[in-house]
Design a protein around this motif. Structure first.
Motif, PDB file in Angstrom:
ATOM      1  N   GLY A 104      -0.742   3.159  13.325  1.00 51.47           N
ATOM      2  CA  GLY A 104      -0.350   4.369  13.069  1.00 51.47           C
ATOM      3  C   GLY A 104       0.168   5.370  13.886  1.00 51.47           C
ATOM      4  N   GLU A 105       0.745   4.274  15.262  1.00 50.10           N
ATOM      5  CA  GLU A 105       2.038   4.469  16.465  1.00 50.10           C
ATOM      6  C   GLU A 105       3.291   4.475  16.091  1.00 50.10           C
ATOM      7  N   ILE A 106       3.708   5.063  14.423  1.00 47.87           N
ATOM      8  CA  ILE A 106       5.067   4.652  14.459  1.00 47.87           C
ATOM      9  C   ILE A 106       5.570   5.990  15.410  1.00 47.87           C
ATOM     10  N   PHE A 107       5.647   6.223  16.462  1.00 50.04           N
ATOM     11  CA  PHE A 107       6.389   7.148  17.503  1.00 50.04           C
ATOM     12  C   PHE A 107       6.566   6.521  18.606  1.00 50.04           C
ATOM     13  N   LEU A 108       5.957   5.626  18.601  1.00 48.53           N
ATOM     14  CA  LEU A 108       5.444   4.663  20.020  1.00 48.53           C
ATOM     15  C   LEU A 108       6.478   3.894  19.577  1.00 48.53           C
ATOM     16  N   LYS A 109       6.448   3.437  18.286  1.00 47.59           N
ATOM     17  CA  LYS A 109       7.347   1.373  18.170  1.00 47.59           C
ATOM     18  C   LYS A 109       8.688   2.363  18.116  1.00 47.59           C
ATOM     19  N   THR A 110       9.068   3.266  18.097  1.00 52.34           N
ATOM     20  CA  THR A 110      10.243   3.898  18.284  1.00 52.34           C
ATOM     21  C   THR A 110      10.670   4.214  19.567  1.00 52.34           C
ATOM     22  N   SER A 153       0.946  -1.152  -0.209  1.00 49.54           N
ATOM     23  CA  SER A 153       0.019   0.094  -0.005  1.00 49.54           C
ATOM     24  C   SER A 153       1.412   1.296   0.512  1.00 49.54           C
ATOM     25  N   PRO A 154       0.096   2.392  -0.412  1.00 52.61           N
ATOM     26  CA  PRO A 154       0.895   3.964   0.139  1.00 52.61           C
ATOM     27  C   PRO A 154       1.523   4.329   1.173  1.00 52.61           C
ATOM     28  N   ALA A 155       0.910   3.945   2.173  1.00 54.17           N
ATOM     29  CA  ALA A 155       1.152   3.738   3.442  1.00 54.17           C
ATOM     30  C   ALA A 155       2.466   2.808   3.121  1.00 54.17           C
ATOM     31  N   GLU A 156       2.216   1.311   3.341  1.00 57.04           N
ATOM     32  CA  GLU A 156       3.231   0.878   3.468  1.00 57.04           C
ATOM     33  C   GLU A 156       4.748   1.790   2.915  1.00 57.04           C
ATOM     34  N   SER A 157       4.860   2.187   1.354  1.00 57.51           N
ATOM     35  CA  SER A 157       5.749   1.526   0.793  1.00 57.51           C
ATOM     36  C   SER A 157       6.626   3.191   1.362  1.00 57.51           C
ATOM     37  N   ARG A 158       5.676   3.937   1.770  1.00 51.25           N
ATOM     38  CA  ARG A 158       5.743   5.735   2.744  1.00 51.25           C
ATOM     39  C   ARG A 158       6.817   4.340   3.982  1.00 51.25           C
ATOM     40  N   LEU A 159       6.555   3.794   4.486  1.00 47.85           N
ATOM     41  CA  LEU A 159       7.480   3.569   6.222  1.00 47.85           C
ATOM     42  C   LEU A 159       8.262   3.015   5.661  1.00 47.85           C
ATOM     43  N   LEU A 160       8.200   2.432   4.860  1.00 46.80           N
ATOM     44  CA  LEU A 160       9.831   1.379   4.660  1.00 46.80           C
ATOM     45  C   LEU A 160      11.232   3.319   4.588  1.00 46.80           C
ATOM     46  N   GLU A 161       9.870   3.874   3.506  1.00 48.23           N
ATOM     47  CA  GLU A 161      10.936   5.351   2.923  1.00 48.23           C
ATOM     48  C   GLU A 161      11.679   5.498   4.684  1.00 48.23           C
ATOM     49  N   ILE A 162      10.726   5.850   5.468  1.00 51.95           N
ATOM     50  CA  ILE A 162      11.048   6.806   7.011  1.00 51.95           C
ATOM     51  C   ILE A 162      12.200   5.558   7.661  1.00 51.95           C
ATOM     52  N   ARG A 163      11.365   4.083   7.599  1.00 54.06           N
ATOM     53  CA  ARG A 163      12.777   3.516   8.840  1.00 54.06           C
ATOM     54  C   ARG A 163      13.416   3.281   8.113  1.00 54.06           C
ATOM     55  N   ALA A 164      14.089   2.998   6.316  1.00 50.41           N
ATOM     56  CA  ALA A 164      15.303   3.158   5.362  1.00 50.41           C
ATOM     57  C   ALA A 164      16.136   4.715   6.376  1.00 50.41           C
ATOM     58  N   LEU A 178      13.672  10.303  17.345  1.00 42.36           N
ATOM     59  CA  LEU A 178      12.402  10.749  18.127  1.00 42.36           C
ATOM     60  C   LEU A 178      11.705  11.730  16.903  1.00 42.36           C
ATOM     61  N   ARG A 179      12.562  12.430  16.469  1.00 39.74           N
ATOM     62  CA  ARG A 179      12.306  13.541  16.124  1.00 39.74           C
ATOM     63  C   ARG A 179      11.613  13.454  14.502  1.00 39.74           C
ATOM     64  N   LEU A 180      12.257  12.409  13.400  1.00 37.78           N
ATOM     65  CA  LEU A 180      11.509  11.872  12.066  1.00 37.78           C
ATOM     66  C   LEU A 180      10.764  11.030  12.989  1.00 37.78           C
ATOM     67  N   SER A 181      10.346  10.516  13.536  1.00 34.12           N
ATOM     68  CA  SER A 181       9.023   9.502  13.802  1.00 34.12           C
ATOM     69  C   SER A 181       8.033  10.473  14.069  1.00 34.12           C
ATOM     70  N   ALA A 182       8.125  11.403  15.109  1.00 29.99           N
ATOM     71  CA  ALA A 182       6.989  12.549  15.505  1.00 29.99           C
ATOM     72  C   ALA A 182       6.571  13.086  14.031  1.00 29.99           C
ATOM     73  N   GLN A 183       7.040  13.351  13.289  1.00 27.98           N
ATOM     74  CA  GLN A 183       6.838  14.246  12.028  1.00 27.98           C
ATOM     75  C   GLN A 183       6.498  12.839  11.335  1.00 27.98           C
ATOM     76  N   ALA A 184       6.750  11.555  11.031  1.00 28.38           N
ATOM     77  CA  ALA A 184       6.445  10.927  10.708  1.00 28.38           C
ATOM     78  C   ALA A 184       4.933  10.444  10.626  1.00 28.38           C
ATOM     79  N   GLU A 185       4.690  10.938  12.336  1.00 26.40           N
ATOM     80  CA  GLU A 185       3.549  10.208  12.176  1.00 26.40           C
ATOM     81  C   GLU A 185       2.918  10.709  11.652  1.00 26.40           C
TER      82      GLU A 185
END
Length: 321
Positions: free
Chosen positions: A263-269, A147-158, A178-185
């Motif tokens: 959707g909990e990107i920040f909490l995972k980090t 999905s578009p969200a999954e593809s974007r998450l892979l970019e964020i994770r990289a 933490l800063r990048l994860s907050a922005q991504a969420e």
């Protein structure tokens, strides 16, 4: 479908009787249906012994009845599996074949790794001397496009991996993560934490220790260890920066893509960072290595949904309220 694994994945091999904390002792071993069908029809003395040692767990699943000292009934006096000795790995149930490996699927992508709960896996993960990387282990048929969200998450994770690999200090690394994860969420969900940093003072340390001591004990010795914990400075030191980079890479790899569903990107980090702090605290109390301390923390948290939820609740209160 492509199956991706960390570059260290193929280095893992069970060390059997040399393991100091055998995964065939003290763990409830569930039996999958395919293995159960095989065990129920296996002829001979081994088949009879298998059927005599299968019971039902509290949740209704089939499992092996643990024997004296909570040992698997098929673990011999040398801590080797009698099922493997008798018939090879094809005799094992699925969980015994896979452990400590884990798998996650999303779209046409599958990711596999080795878990920190195993002392040999922890040694490999923490001792890795190269930047974290992935490669394709093999390809199989099936799977839908990401999905578009999954593809974007892979970019964020990289990008998170890049931050870890290039960091020169622990504090710099975690603040950037933490800063990048907050922005991504914010980008993907419209939500974001109310704060991305806080003072690591005595008040925070007391709250962290209170949380850790409130976890349901999973392993022998955990309660004894908790009695020794004190609210000291728990920020990991830069002297073992490479090991902490490996630890954080493990958590980002294993958990971040789960945020595609919640959707909990920040909490995972934040989970990875808090885990690094908890491991640092355990090290200061036990004198164990970073790998062994990470292994202990993993066994207490990663395989207990209740304990993971307690940690997530603590982090949510810390960052969002």
């Amino acid at each position: 479908m492509d199956i991706y694994v960390p570059d260290y994945y193929e280095s893992f091999q069970c060390i059997g009787s040399a393991c100091r904390d055998n995964c065939c002792i003290g763990w409830e071993i569930d039996i999958d249906k395919a293995a159960l069908d095989k065990y129920m029809t296996l002829p001979g003395a081994l088949g009879d012994e298998l059927r005599a040692n299968i019971t039902r767990s509290e949740d209704g699943s089939d499992c092996f009845a643990l024997g004296e000292n909570e040992r698997c009934p098929f673990l011999n006096e040398n801590n080797l599996c009698r099922l493997i000795i008798a018939g090879g790995e094809k005799m094992l149930c699925e969980i015994c074949t896979l452990h400590p490996r884990f798998r996650e699927w999303f779209g046409d992508r599958c990711e596999m790794g080795i878990g920190l709960c195993c002392e040999e896996a922890a040694r490999i993960i923490i001792g890795n001397d190269k930047p974290f990387g992935l490669h394709i282990l093999r390809s199989e048929e099936g799977g839908e496009a990401l999905s578009p969200a999954e593809s974007r998450l892979l970019e964020i994770r990289a990008e998170l991996f890049r931050i870890i690999n290039e960091a020169q200090s622990y504090t710099e690394m975690t603040e950037s993560l933490l800063r990048l994860s907050a922005q991504a969420e914010k980008e993907l969900t419209g939500n974001s934490p109310t704060r991305i940093s806080f003072p690591h003072d005595k008040d925070y340390a007391e709250k962290a220790v209170s949380l850790i001591t409130s976890l349901e004990p999973i392993n022998k010795g955990w309660e004894h260890l908790c009695k020794k914990l004190s609210p000291i400075n728990i920020i990991p030191e830069n002297t073992q920066l490479t090991g902490y980079k490996n630890l954080l890479s493990y958590y980002i790899f294993r958990y971040l893509m789960k945020s595609a569903s919640d959707g909990e990107i920040f909490l995972k980090t934040a989970l990875g960072i808090f885990s690094a702090e908890a491991v640092s605290l355990i090290m200061s109390i036990t004198g164990e290595s970073l790998g062994d301390s990470a292994c202990l923390w993993s066994k207490e948290t990663e395989y207990s949904l209740e304990n993971l939820e307690l940690i997530y609740d603590f982090l949510y209160e810390l960052y969002y309220n």
